[in-house]
Scaffold this motif. Structure first.
Motif, PDB file in Angstrom:
ATOM      1  N   GLY A 228       4.958   9.223  14.181  1.00 19.24           N
ATOM      2  CA  GLY A 228       4.427   9.065  12.832  1.00 19.24           C
ATOM      3  C   GLY A 228       4.986   7.798  12.219  1.00 19.24           C
ATOM      4  O   GLY A 228       5.923   7.194  12.759  1.00 19.24           O
ATOM      5  N   ALA A 229       4.400   7.392  11.098  1.00 17.53           N
ATOM      6  CA  ALA A 229       4.851   6.150  10.460  1.00 17.53           C
ATOM      7  C   ALA A 229       4.440   6.127   8.992  1.00 17.53           C
ATOM      8  O   ALA A 229       3.551   6.876   8.568  1.00 17.53           O
ATOM      9  N   VAL A 230       5.093   5.241   8.234  1.00 18.24           N
ATOM     10  CA  VAL A 230       4.775   5.058   6.818  1.00 18.24           C
ATOM     11  C   VAL A 230       5.235   3.663   6.401  1.00 18.24           C
ATOM     12  O   VAL A 230       6.178   3.110   6.987  1.00 18.24           O
ATOM     13  N   LEU A 231       4.590   3.105   5.401  1.00 20.80           N
ATOM     14  CA  LEU A 231       4.979   1.805   4.848  1.00 20.80           C
ATOM     15  C   LEU A 231       5.809   2.012   3.596  1.00 20.80           C
ATOM     16  O   LEU A 231       5.390   2.716   2.671  1.00 20.80           O
ATOM     17  N   TYR A 232       6.988   1.398   3.562  1.00 17.64           N
ATOM     18  CA  TYR A 232       7.859   1.429   2.376  1.00 17.64           C
ATOM     19  C   TYR A 232       7.821   0.069   1.697  1.00 17.64           C
ATOM     20  O   TYR A 232       7.911  -0.969   2.364  1.00 17.64           O
ATOM     21  N   GLY A 240      -0.173  -3.209  -2.744  1.00 19.01           N
ATOM     22  CA  GLY A 240      -1.476  -3.437  -2.141  1.00 19.01           C
ATOM     23  C   GLY A 240      -2.578  -2.463  -2.488  1.00 19.01           C
ATOM     24  O   GLY A 240      -3.737  -2.737  -2.212  1.00 19.01           O
ATOM     25  N   ALA A 241      -2.279  -1.305  -3.082  1.00 17.27           N
ATOM     26  CA  ALA A 241      -3.334  -0.358  -3.437  1.00 17.27           C
ATOM     27  C   ALA A 241      -4.036  -0.809  -4.713  1.00 17.27           C
ATOM     28  O   ALA A 241      -3.604  -1.750  -5.384  1.00 17.27           O
ATOM     29  N   GLY A 242      -5.113  -0.116  -5.061  1.00 15.66           N
ATOM     30  CA  GLY A 242      -5.824  -0.457  -6.284  1.00 15.66           C
ATOM     31  C   GLY A 242      -5.088   0.008  -7.528  1.00 15.66           C
ATOM     32  O   GLY A 242      -3.989   0.550  -7.466  1.00 15.66           O
ATOM     33  N   GLY A 243      -5.715  -0.195  -8.689  1.00 13.89           N
ATOM     34  CA  GLY A 243      -5.099   0.222  -9.939  1.00 13.89           C
ATOM     35  C   GLY A 243      -3.982  -0.708 -10.369  1.00 13.89           C
ATOM     36  O   GLY A 243      -3.917  -1.865  -9.959  1.00 13.89           O
ATOM     37  N   ILE A 244      -3.077  -0.175 -11.176  1.00  9.60           N
ATOM     38  CA  ILE A 244      -2.032  -1.001 -11.782  1.00  9.60           C
ATOM     39  C   ILE A 244      -0.647  -0.725 -11.186  1.00  9.60           C
ATOM     40  O   ILE A 244       0.364  -1.112 -11.768  1.00  9.60           O
ATOM     41  N   ALA A 245      -0.591  -0.056 -10.034  1.00 11.51           N
ATOM     42  CA  ALA A 245       0.704   0.309  -9.439  1.00 11.51           C
ATOM     43  C   ALA A 245       1.588  -0.905  -9.217  1.00 11.51           C
ATOM     44  O   ALA A 245       2.808  -0.834  -9.373  1.00 11.51           O
ATOM     45  N   PHE A 254       5.685   4.018  -1.431  1.00 11.06           N
ATOM     46  CA  PHE A 254       5.315   4.119  -0.024  1.00 11.06           C
ATOM     47  C   PHE A 254       3.887   4.632   0.078  1.00 11.06           C
ATOM     48  O   PHE A 254       3.398   5.348  -0.789  1.00 11.06           O
ATOM     49  N   ARG A 255       3.215   4.206   1.131  1.00  7.99           N
ATOM     50  CA  ARG A 255       1.820   4.596   1.337  1.00  7.99           C
ATOM     51  C   ARG A 255       1.467   4.516   2.816  1.00  7.99           C
ATOM     52  O   ARG A 255       2.270   4.058   3.635  1.00  7.99           O
ATOM     53  N   LEU A 256       0.247   4.971   3.126  1.00  3.60           N
ATOM     54  CA  LEU A 256      -0.259   4.954   4.497  1.00  3.60           C
ATOM     55  C   LEU A 256       0.671   5.713   5.444  1.00  3.60           C
ATOM     56  O   LEU A 256       1.128   5.195   6.452  1.00  3.60           O
ATOM     57  N   LEU A 257       0.947   6.955   5.065  1.00  3.54           N
ATOM     58  CA  LEU A 257       1.759   7.830   5.907  1.00  3.54           C
ATOM     59  C   LEU A 257       0.837   8.549   6.886  1.00  3.54           C
ATOM     60  O   LEU A 257      -0.197   9.096   6.494  1.00  3.54           O
ATOM     61  N   ALA A 258       1.194   8.545   8.150  1.00  5.62           N
ATOM     62  CA  ALA A 258       0.395   9.218   9.171  1.00  5.62           C
ATOM     63  C   ALA A 258       1.312   9.862  10.203  1.00  5.62           C
ATOM     64  O   ALA A 258       2.332   9.284  10.580  1.00  5.62           O
ATOM     65  N   VAL A 259       0.928  11.055  10.646  1.00 11.58           N
ATOM     66  CA  VAL A 259       1.697  11.794  11.649  1.00 11.58           C
ATOM     67  C   VAL A 259       0.746  12.219  12.766  1.00 11.58           C
ATOM     68  O   VAL A 259      -0.367  12.698  12.510  1.00 11.58           O
ATOM     69  N   ASN A 287      12.264   4.964 -10.012  1.00  6.16           N
ATOM     70  CA  ASN A 287      11.071   5.738  -9.670  1.00  6.16           C
ATOM     71  C   ASN A 287      10.572   5.395  -8.275  1.00  6.16           C
ATOM     72  O   ASN A 287      10.832   4.310  -7.757  1.00  6.16           O
ATOM     73  N   VAL A 288       9.832   6.343  -7.702  1.00  5.60           N
ATOM     74  CA  VAL A 288       9.099   6.112  -6.458  1.00  5.60           C
ATOM     75  C   VAL A 288       7.633   6.419  -6.738  1.00  5.60           C
ATOM     76  O   VAL A 288       7.314   7.479  -7.306  1.00  5.60           O
ATOM     77  N   ILE A 289       6.748   5.509  -6.350  1.00  9.73           N
ATOM     78  CA  ILE A 289       5.323   5.636  -6.617  1.00  9.73           C
ATOM     79  C   ILE A 289       4.571   5.877  -5.309  1.00  9.73           C
ATOM     80  O   ILE A 289       4.835   5.214  -4.302  1.00  9.73           O
ATOM     81  N   ILE A 290       3.637   6.815  -5.328  1.00  9.61           N
ATOM     82  CA  ILE A 290       2.775   7.056  -4.171  1.00  9.61           C
ATOM     83  C   ILE A 290       1.362   7.365  -4.661  1.00  9.61           C
ATOM     84  O   ILE A 290       1.123   7.556  -5.858  1.00  9.61           O
ATOM     85  N   HIS A 291       0.421   7.425  -3.717  1.00  8.75           N
ATOM     86  CA  HIS A 291      -0.946   7.834  -4.016  1.00  8.75           C
ATOM     87  C   HIS A 291      -1.421   8.818  -2.954  1.00  8.75           C
ATOM     88  O   HIS A 291      -0.944   8.806  -1.813  1.00  8.75           O
ATOM     89  N   SER A 292      -2.377   9.665  -3.328  1.00  7.97           N
ATOM     90  CA  SER A 292      -2.963  10.610  -2.389  1.00  7.97           C
ATOM     91  C   SER A 292      -4.397  10.904  -2.821  1.00  7.97           C
ATOM     92  O   SER A 292      -4.835  10.445  -3.877  1.00  7.97           O
TER      93      SER A 292
END
Length: 331
Positions: A228-232, A240-245, A254-259, A287-292
């Motif tokens: 598995g992997a994830v980007l920190y 790199g995601a949309g919105g104002i993050a 962190f984003r793009l988590l896959a197992v 803080n830590v920010i994520i999206h789902s």
């Protein structure tokens, strides 16, 4: 009365305490030396002077990356040096989010005399800091960067059948394929023909690591197979995601988590998430920010158990896909 050095007696368990003790001695003696010379500077300021002399103008993020210091540590040094009039700052005319730091006229005028003094200090340091010691220090830093304490501990004593470490460039293609397979396999999630650019990003996930403070973490088996992997992201401006993050301050993401589906149930997703959270804590972020998305309910529930709460201000749409923001407060 104890006469032996206790920290030496406990060998490796005294290692970090001895490093701290030695650092305190050097900092104290250097401060005293500068004070006797009437120089209003502090230890470690010289690396900022020399870095800016060589590069001209840099952002705090670029300085932190070049020196390997934390973002808050650089901000603290820069603030003190600006107070003494050695540094100035200016907003980037092309990108208002960036602020460049550079030597002031006072800093440039002081540089020649300061460099002369640093040369003298270097000659004294050479009397007890041998080339062999510096070579050993380089090796220690390289060993730690390639595989840190937690990764080594998990590999040696972990009972989950995997450990977390920084992904190797040779693994980027395999991780990209894993990302594509996992996300394309989510029921209801947009497929490659719906969002080709997004899947191109997944396939080339290693490209993110070219940005400062971006780390691709991998969960690997004892046999070094990627599970598995994830980007920190240490700096949200590269998230790199949309919105104002990307405008979030004093935060990691962190984003793009896959197992690998074959390994689900082993706690790999949770371990990767916790590794990112620990990095955010180490860097002093609040803080830590994520999206789902609604198609990632298993991950969504895991994030909530870790303490993440919905953060609607960071919601956005990726094409027709609704993406939801979450925040974990660390303080």
């Amino acid at each position: 009365m104890m006469t032996n050095d206790f920290l030496q007696e406990i060998a490796h368990l005294g290692f970090t305490a001895r490093i701290k003790r030695l650092n305190e001695k050097i900092v104290s003696s250097t401060l005293d030396h500068y004070s006797r010379l009437g120089l209003p500077i502090e230890p470690n300021w010289h690396v900022v002077f020399l870095l800016l002399k060589e590069n001209g103008r840099l952002t705090v993020t670029e300085m932190a990356s070049a020196l390997g210091f934390s973002h808050p540590a650089i901000i603290k040094i820069v603030k003190k040096m600006k107070t003494q009039g050695y540094l100035e700052s200016q907003k980037d005319s092309n990108d208002g989010r960036k602020t460049f730091i550079y030597l002031s006229q006072k800093g440039e005028r002081a540089l020649s005399s300061l460099e002369a003094e640093w040369h003298r200090i270097q000659q004294v340091l050479k009397e007890f800091v041998t080339p062999g010691f510096l070579d050993g220090l380089c090796q220690l830093e390289q060993e730690f960067d390639s595989k840190g304490f937690q990764e080594r501990y998990q590999q040696r004593f972990g009972h989950k059948g995997f450990y977390i470490r920084t992904a190797k460039p040779s693994e980027f293609d395999a991780i990209g394929k894993l990302m594509v397979d996992v996300y394309s396999g989510l029921e209801g999630f947009p497929k490659a023909n719906d969002q080709p650019e997004y899947y191109e990003t997944l396939a080339n996930i290693g490209d993110f690591t070219q940005k400062p403070g971006v780390e691709l973490l991998a969960a690997v088996s004892a046999g070094e197979k990627v599970l598995g992997a994830v980007l920190y992201f240490e700096h949200m401006e590269y998230y790199g995601a949309g919105g104002i993050a990307k405008q979030e301050k004093n935060a990691s993401g962190f984003r793009l988590l896959a197992v690998d589906p074959a390994t689900r149930g082993m706690g790999i997703g949770k371990a990767l998430s916790e590794a990112c959270i620990e990095r955010a804590k180490t860097r002093g972020h609040l803080n830590v920010i994520i999206h789902s998305t609604s198609f990632m309910k298993v991950a969504w529930k895991m994030y909530e158990k870790l303490g993440f709460i919905p953060y609607p201000e960071l919601d956005f749409k990726q094409g027709k896909l609704q993406v939801y923001g979450f925040r974990l407060a660390l303080a």
